[in-house]
Motif scaffolding. Sequence first.
Motif, PDB file in Angstrom:
ATOM      1  N   GLN A   8      21.739 -24.553 -10.096  1.00 48.77           N
ATOM      2  CA  GLN A   8      22.267 -23.219 -10.388  1.00 48.77           C
ATOM      3  C   GLN A   8      23.045 -23.307 -11.700  1.00 48.77           C
ATOM      4  O   GLN A   8      23.784 -24.252 -11.921  1.00 48.77           O
ATOM      5  CB  GLN A   8      23.204 -22.769  -9.260  1.00 48.77           C
ATOM      6  N   TRP A   9      22.858 -22.311 -12.546  1.00 49.20           N
ATOM      7  CA  TRP A   9      23.587 -22.335 -13.812  1.00 49.20           C
ATOM      8  C   TRP A   9      23.849 -20.916 -14.289  1.00 49.20           C
ATOM      9  O   TRP A   9      23.286 -19.960 -13.771  1.00 49.20           O
ATOM     10  CB  TRP A   9      22.824 -23.139 -14.851  1.00 49.20           C
ATOM     11  N   ASP A  10      24.712 -20.795 -15.278  1.00 47.98           N
ATOM     12  CA  ASP A  10      25.088 -19.493 -15.811  1.00 47.98           C
ATOM     13  C   ASP A  10      24.722 -19.440 -17.292  1.00 47.98           C
ATOM     14  O   ASP A  10      25.430 -20.002 -18.132  1.00 47.98           O
ATOM     15  CB  ASP A  10      26.584 -19.255 -15.634  1.00 47.98           C
ATOM     16  N   LYS A  12      25.080 -17.152 -19.258  1.00 54.81           N
ATOM     17  CA  LYS A  12      26.074 -16.368 -20.006  1.00 54.81           C
ATOM     18  C   LYS A  12      27.363 -17.144 -20.239  1.00 54.81           C
ATOM     19  O   LYS A  12      28.289 -16.631 -20.861  1.00 54.81           O
ATOM     20  CB  LYS A  12      26.388 -15.076 -19.245  1.00 54.81           C
ATOM     21  N   ASP A  13      27.417 -18.372 -19.748  1.00 49.68           N
ATOM     22  CA  ASP A  13      28.582 -19.214 -19.964  1.00 49.68           C
ATOM     23  C   ASP A  13      28.807 -19.366 -21.473  1.00 49.68           C
ATOM     24  O   ASP A  13      27.851 -19.605 -22.218  1.00 49.68           O
ATOM     25  CB  ASP A  13      28.346 -20.583 -19.315  1.00 49.68           C
ATOM     26  N   SER A  36      19.464 -18.857 -12.123  1.00 51.50           N
ATOM     27  CA  SER A  36      20.679 -18.085 -12.361  1.00 51.50           C
ATOM     28  C   SER A  36      20.445 -16.688 -11.819  1.00 51.50           C
ATOM     29  O   SER A  36      19.299 -16.215 -11.746  1.00 51.50           O
ATOM     30  CB  SER A  36      20.999 -18.015 -13.858  1.00 51.50           C
ATOM     31  N   ASP A  37      21.528 -16.020 -11.456  1.00 52.46           N
ATOM     32  CA  ASP A  37      21.403 -14.637 -11.002  1.00 52.46           C
ATOM     33  C   ASP A  37      20.941 -13.742 -12.141  1.00 52.46           C
ATOM     34  O   ASP A  37      20.282 -12.734 -11.920  1.00 52.46           O
ATOM     35  CB  ASP A  37      22.741 -14.132 -10.448  1.00 52.46           C
TER      36      ASP A  37
END
Length: 141
Positions: A8-10, A12-13, A36-37
């Motif tokens: 899982q990763w973001d 937008k980080d 990612s969502d």
Amino acid sequence: MPAQEIVQWDPKDPEALANQIAAYDRLRLQCPVAHSDFLGYSILRHEDVLTLLGDHESFSDAVSARLTVPNGMNPPHHTISRQVNDRYFTPGVMERFEPVCRSIAAELIDALPRAQKLNFSEIFAEIYALRGAKSFSRLAR
């Protein structure tokens, strides 16, 4: 693929946004698939992407029950859609459309508010796409 192998990763980080190539390189070292969502699943290895693209039975790219988005269609629907659409994107039509695109872009850029944050998609991209589509439909007839 077992769920524990999907990281899982973001995307937008701030660190990922600062250097997206490095962020994807790090992910690629950790796993073949990330989630990612925001983006859904990201297939990170070239060989895996080719496998997915070539196996329409196991990995459907259908995004809707309505066949309206060519990139959301599997063969043979995608092939038929491309045959219809491609005749509108000939070199001659594109040559006539280029100055229109440039003019629309210049007009919208000139109208942008200066020295303030803005939502580029909302204030430029959507309007550009709509004006371009309207102009293109006249040229492609």
